[in-house]
Design a protein around this motif. Structure first.
Motif, PDB file in Angstrom:
ATOM      1  N   PRO A 114       0.835  -1.205   0.000  1.00  0.00           N
ATOM      2  CA  PRO A 114       0.000   0.000   0.000  1.00  0.00           C
ATOM      3  C   PRO A 114       0.871   1.257   0.000  1.00  0.00           C
ATOM      4  CG  PRO A 114       0.105  -0.904   2.213  1.00  0.00           C
ATOM      5  CD  PRO A 114       0.885  -1.847   1.331  1.00  0.00           C
ATOM      6  N   ALA A 115       0.430   2.283  -0.733  1.00  0.00           N
ATOM      7  CA  ALA A 115       1.222   3.514  -0.859  1.00  0.00           C
ATOM      8  C   ALA A 115       1.349   4.256   0.463  1.00  0.00           C
ATOM      9  CB  ALA A 115       0.592   4.426  -1.908  1.00  0.00           C
ATOM     10  N   LYS A 116       0.310   4.235   1.278  1.00  0.00           N
ATOM     11  CA  LYS A 116       0.306   4.916   2.581  1.00  0.00           C
ATOM     12  C   LYS A 116       0.693   6.389   2.461  1.00  0.00           C
ATOM     13  CE  LYS A 116      -1.022   3.099   5.373  1.00  0.00           C
ATOM     14  NZ  LYS A 116      -2.484   2.835   5.587  1.00  0.00           N
ATOM     15  N   ASN A 117       0.178   7.047   1.417  1.00  0.00           N
ATOM     16  CA  ASN A 117       0.396   8.479   1.170  1.00  0.00           C
ATOM     17  C   ASN A 117       1.814   8.834   0.751  1.00  0.00           C
ATOM     18  OD1 ASN A 117      -2.338   9.250   1.943  1.00  0.00           O
ATOM     19  ND2 ASN A 117      -1.705   8.854   4.050  1.00  0.00           N
ATOM     20  N   HIS A 118       2.625   7.845   0.368  1.00  0.00           N
ATOM     21  CA  HIS A 118       4.013   8.123   0.000  1.00  0.00           C
ATOM     22  C   HIS A 118       4.279   7.966  -1.491  1.00  0.00           C
ATOM     23  CE1 HIS A 118       5.189   8.641   4.131  1.00  0.00           C
ATOM     24  NE2 HIS A 118       4.637   7.476   4.452  1.00  0.00           N
ATOM     25  N   ALA A 119       3.226   7.860  -2.301  1.00  0.00           N
ATOM     26  CA  ALA A 119       3.418   7.812  -3.751  1.00  0.00           C
ATOM     27  C   ALA A 119       3.007   9.135  -4.388  1.00  0.00           C
ATOM     28  CB  ALA A 119       2.619   6.669  -4.356  1.00  0.00           C
ATOM     29  N   VAL A 120       3.071  10.191  -3.606  1.00  0.00           N
ATOM     30  CA  VAL A 120       2.624  11.497  -4.079  1.00  0.00           C
ATOM     31  C   VAL A 120       3.727  12.203  -4.865  1.00  0.00           C
ATOM     32  CG1 VAL A 120       0.902  11.795  -2.277  1.00  0.00           C
ATOM     33  CG2 VAL A 120       3.253  12.475  -1.832  1.00  0.00           C
ATOM     34  N   LYS A 121       3.334  13.220  -5.602  1.00  0.00           N
ATOM     35  CA  LYS A 121       4.205  13.907  -6.553  1.00  0.00           C
ATOM     36  C   LYS A 121       5.483  14.438  -5.933  1.00  0.00           C
ATOM     37  CE  LYS A 121       4.128  17.956  -9.614  1.00  0.00           C
ATOM     38  NZ  LYS A 121       3.268  19.050 -10.142  1.00  0.00           N
ATOM     39  N   ASP A 122       5.382  15.050  -4.744  1.00  0.00           N
ATOM     40  CA  ASP A 122       6.537  15.763  -4.194  1.00  0.00           C
ATOM     41  C   ASP A 122       7.397  14.908  -3.259  1.00  0.00           C
ATOM     42  OD1 ASP A 122       4.705  15.530  -2.176  1.00  0.00           O
ATOM     43  OD2 ASP A 122       4.773  17.635  -1.552  1.00  0.00           O
ATOM     44  N   GLU A 123       7.180  13.598  -3.238  1.00  0.00           N
ATOM     45  CA  GLU A 123       7.987  12.735  -2.373  1.00  0.00           C
ATOM     46  C   GLU A 123       9.004  11.945  -3.196  1.00  0.00           C
ATOM     47  OE1 GLU A 123       7.502   9.815   1.458  1.00  0.00           O
ATOM     48  OE2 GLU A 123       5.918  11.157   0.797  1.00  0.00           O
TER      49      GLU A 123
END
Length: 246
Positions: A114-123
């Motif tokens: 699961p991405a757990k909010n870490h597959a976002v553009k600015d990471e």
């Protein structure tokens, strides 16, 4: 709108097979899981991506003081569930736990998380390391430096299927089990670097059968199964990232 809550990932499935050969889809509609990490609680009813709030949690953050490779419920900055090797190995699989993964030497196999909010553009995508000893071992490696010398692939973390819920976005990657692996049961480690020197791991046992002249994948599909370099793998490796940047 509330900002995304920071959370940490783990290997949700260690033998993910796509429904459509050649089409990567990490969603529940895109495939099915055939193998899990040790003592993976398939019978507890928790939905995909929610095992960070389970008791014990599934995500294991290593402590830089010792870098214990597999969670044991004792070590770690975040201890997580016990993933130490069982005796016999079968004690970690079946019943309330998921099945052990199997693969043929020389074939590729896919892992989901699961991405757990870490597959976002600015990471920054620092990647997922897949570590596997060259031979079956009588026990787990206890030294992470030794385990890293057994690296067989580095996968982009942000290789994801797009969903509006960034916490539960399914991601994954495929790697090839070296063809020279003899038949036996191997320990494999999924190791993700979130930030500098901040590492999360999942460990599982992989039953390898002897190679044949017809090696391919566990599900007849192509995957991102080539090991990549040691540098951060960028922001545009996934469908999710690409859509975020548009």
């Amino acid at each position: 709108m509330s900002p995304p809550v920071e959370a940490h990932s783990w290997a949700d499935c260690v033998d993910w097979r796509f429904n459509t050969p050649g089409k990567q889809d990490w969603s529940e509609q895109g495939g099915k899981c055939f193998g899990y990490a040790r003592k993976f609680p398939i019978a507890n009813g928790v939905k995909f991506g929610d095992l960070d709030s389970a008791d014990p949690a599934r995500h294991y953050q290593q402590n830089p003081k010792d870098f214990t490779p597999c969670s044991d419920g004792i070590h770690g900055n975040e201890k997580a569930s016990d993933e130490t090797r069982q005796d016999p190995i079968s004690n970690a699989y079946g019943g309330k736990y998921g099945n052990m993964a199997t693969v043929q030497a020389g074939a590729s196999i896919c892992v989901r998380w699961p991405a757990k909010n870490h597959a976002v553009k600015d990471e920054i995508d620092r990647g997922v390391f897949i570590n596997m000893p060259p031979t079956p071992l009588p026990r787990d490696p206890t030294n992470q430096d030794d385990f890293m010398k057994m690296n067989i692939a580095k996968l982009p973390y942000k290789n994801c299927s797009f969903l509006s819920d960034t916490d539960h976005t399914p991601c994954g990657g495929c790697f090839t089990v070296p063809a020279n692996r003899t038949a036996g049961t191997y320990v494999v480690q999924w190791r993700w670097m979130l930030n500098d020197n901040e590492w999360y791991t999942s460990c599982w046992d992989l039953a390898v059968t002897a190679a044949t002249n017809n090696n391919g994948t566990n599900n007849g599909s192509t995957g991102n199964n080539t090991a990549i370099g040691n540098d951060p793998v960028g922001k545009s490796t996934s469908l999710f990232a690409q859509l975020s940047e548009e």
